[in-house]
Design an enzyme around this catalytic site. Structure first.
Site, PDB file in Angstrom:
ATOM      1  N   GLU A   1     -30.530 -26.616   0.675  1.00  0.00           N
ATOM      2  CA  GLU A   1     -29.410 -26.784   1.612  1.00  0.00           C
ATOM      3  C   GLU A   1     -28.140 -26.315   0.908  1.00  0.00           C
ATOM      4  OE1 GLU A   1     -27.047 -29.973   4.458  1.00  0.00           O
ATOM      5  OE2 GLU A   1     -27.956 -30.709   2.612  1.00  0.00           O
TER       6      GLU A   1
ATOM      7  N   GLU B   1     -23.792 -27.850  -3.704  1.00  0.00           N
ATOM      8  CA  GLU B   1     -22.478 -28.300  -3.219  1.00  0.00           C
ATOM      9  C   GLU B   1     -21.438 -27.920  -4.258  1.00  0.00           C
ATOM     10  OE1 GLU B   1     -20.888 -29.715  -0.490  1.00  0.00           O
ATOM     11  OE2 GLU B   1     -19.200 -29.468  -1.866  1.00  0.00           O
TER      12      GLU B   1
ATOM     13  N   ASP C   1     -18.458 -24.520   6.446  1.00  0.00           N
ATOM     14  CA  ASP C   1     -17.033 -24.293   6.709  1.00  0.00           C
ATOM     15  C   ASP C   1     -16.876 -23.048   7.580  1.00  0.00           C
ATOM     16  OD1 ASP C   1     -16.489 -26.471   5.137  1.00  0.00           O
ATOM     17  OD2 ASP C   1     -16.104 -25.306   3.332  1.00  0.00           O
TER      18      ASP C   1
ATOM     19  N   TYR D   1     -21.704 -34.966   9.041  1.00  0.00           N
ATOM     20  CA  TYR D   1     -20.857 -34.364  10.070  1.00  0.00           C
ATOM     21  C   TYR D   1     -21.502 -34.472  11.447  1.00  0.00           C
ATOM     22  CZ  TYR D   1     -17.036 -32.471   7.299  1.00  0.00           C
ATOM     23  OH  TYR D   1     -15.905 -32.351   6.530  1.00  0.00           O
ATOM     24  N   GLU D   2     -22.807 -34.331  11.497  1.00  0.00           N
ATOM     25  CA  GLU D   2     -23.497 -34.432  12.786  1.00  0.00           C
ATOM     26  C   GLU D   2     -23.280 -35.815  13.400  1.00  0.00           C
ATOM     27  OE1 GLU D   2     -27.608 -33.505  12.328  1.00  0.00           O
ATOM     28  OE2 GLU D   2     -28.004 -33.503  14.476  1.00  0.00           O
TER      29      GLU D   2
HETATM   30  C1  LIG Z   1     -18.050 -29.369   6.448  1.00  0.00           C
HETATM   31  S1  LIG Z   1     -18.902 -29.909   5.043  1.00  0.00           S
HETATM   32  C2  LIG Z   1     -20.517 -30.303   5.690  1.00  0.00           C
HETATM   33  C3  LIG Z   1     -21.300 -31.222   4.789  1.00  0.00           C
HETATM   34  C4  LIG Z   1     -22.729 -31.544   5.248  1.00  0.00           C
HETATM   35  N1  LIG Z   1     -23.569 -30.356   5.248  1.00  0.00           N
HETATM   36  C5  LIG Z   1     -22.755 -32.192   6.609  1.00  0.00           C
HETATM   37  O1  LIG Z   1     -23.212 -31.558   7.561  1.00  0.00           O
HETATM   38  O2  LIG Z   1     -22.367 -33.360   6.726  1.00  0.00           O
HETATM   39  C6  LIG Z   1     -19.211 -28.368   4.195  1.00  0.00           C
HETATM   40  C7  LIG Z   1     -19.544 -28.552   2.737  1.00  0.00           C
HETATM   41  O3  LIG Z   1     -19.940 -27.297   2.216  1.00  0.00           O
HETATM   42  C8  LIG Z   1     -19.392 -27.137   0.911  1.00  0.00           C
HETATM   43  N2  LIG Z   1     -19.300 -25.695   0.685  1.00  0.00           N
HETATM   44  C9  LIG Z   1     -18.504 -24.827   1.350  1.00  0.00           C
HETATM   45  N3  LIG Z   1     -18.683 -23.572   0.890  1.00  0.00           N
HETATM   46  C10 LIG Z   1     -19.611 -23.643  -0.092  1.00  0.00           C
HETATM   47  C11 LIG Z   1     -20.197 -22.690  -0.953  1.00  0.00           C
HETATM   48  N4  LIG Z   1     -19.845 -21.386  -0.891  1.00  0.00           N
HETATM   49  N5  LIG Z   1     -21.120 -23.095  -1.843  1.00  0.00           N
HETATM   50  C12 LIG Z   1     -21.466 -24.415  -1.910  1.00  0.00           C
HETATM   51  N6  LIG Z   1     -20.922 -25.380  -1.129  1.00  0.00           N
HETATM   52  C13 LIG Z   1     -20.016 -25.000  -0.222  1.00  0.00           C
HETATM   53  C14 LIG Z   1     -18.042 -27.842   0.988  1.00  0.00           C
HETATM   54  O4  LIG Z   1     -17.564 -28.232  -0.286  1.00  0.00           O
HETATM   55  C15 LIG Z   1     -18.369 -29.030   1.881  1.00  0.00           C
HETATM   56  O5  LIG Z   1     -18.758 -30.172   1.142  1.00  0.00           O
END
Ligand SMILES: C[S@@+](CC[C@H](N)C(=O)[O-])C[C@H]1O[C@@H](n2cnc3c(N)ncnc32)[C@H](O)[C@@H]1O
Length: 208
Positions: free
Chosen positions: A40, A65, A114, A189-190
């Protein structure tokens, strides 16, 4: 996902047995005796993979992450659960091809990535052409990409992007309701968007 700075996070991650400080050392051997390797990207606080790893202890799960404060919070929870089959990488997807062999992954999951809505940030989107050719290379034939988001524009963008790769769509929903029959779990987030009654968009593709 942003979090307040945790001064203890670096030391905690460097000594944590489930945080792989040198993922390159595992290149080619992530699978070990597990039946599948599932990555993931952007795992946040890890709730999604904690649930899946609990349900499927014969599968290897890897959380990637980039935020060390978020990773450290997740790994504190990992300590409580004591899951053998879940490893954590505190790093960004930008270096991913150095850690995995081509075809080493069975599945890549992208949950609530994101959106980077501005056009000049498009290359940062995880489903942009910056990342997708690399992800496809790391997937085995018949491997899956699973994608969930609350963001309609990112979903539409992703559906279009995926058409240029050797992928076949096997699932599509613009109002996804979690089903226990699927190999799926809720993400943080879901749950947040469900509570707000906002639709979840989901699609799955299989590599040809
Ligand atoms: C909006 S959060 C969603 C977290 C989780 N997947 C959820 O659905 O609850 C997006 C996460 O992706 C991480 N993230 C964004 N770009 C990334 C990258 N290029 N590599 C690793 N992690 C990343 C951010 O730090 C953040 O914690």
């Amino acid at each position: 996902m942003r979090m307040r700075n945790k001064p203890w996070a670096n030391d905690f991650l460097n000594q944590h047995p489930k945080a792989t400080t040198n993922p390159i050392d595992l290149k080619g051997s992530w699978k070990a005796s597990y039946s599948k390797v599932i990555l993931e990207i952007g795992s946040g606080k890890g709730g999604y993979l904690f649930d899946l790893a609990t349900l499927h202890q014969n599968q290897r799960y890897i959380a990637l992450e980039k935020d060390r404060n978020v990773s450290a919070t997740a790994l504190r929870h990992h300590d409580v659960l004591g899951l053998e089959n879940l490893l954590w990488i505190n790093n960004g997807a930008e270096s991913i091809q150095t850690w995995f062999e081509k075809g080493e992954l069975d599945e890549i999951h992208l949950n609530f990535s994101d959106p980077w809505p501005k056009k000049h940030h498009e290359k940062r989107r995880l489903t942009s052409k910056t990342f997708m050719p690399i992800f496809i290379d790391l997937l085995r034939p018949e491997g899956l990409i699973k994608f969930k988001t609350d963001n309609q524009k990112l979903f539409e963008y992703t559906i279009l992007q995926m058409q240029v790769y050797p992928l076949e769509m096997t699932f599509f929903s613009v109002n996804y309701i979690h089903s226990l029959e699927e190999e799926d779990a809720y993400t943080e987030y879901e749950m947040k968007f469900n509570a707000l009654n906002q639709p979840i968009y989901r699609a799955v593709w299989r590599k040809k």
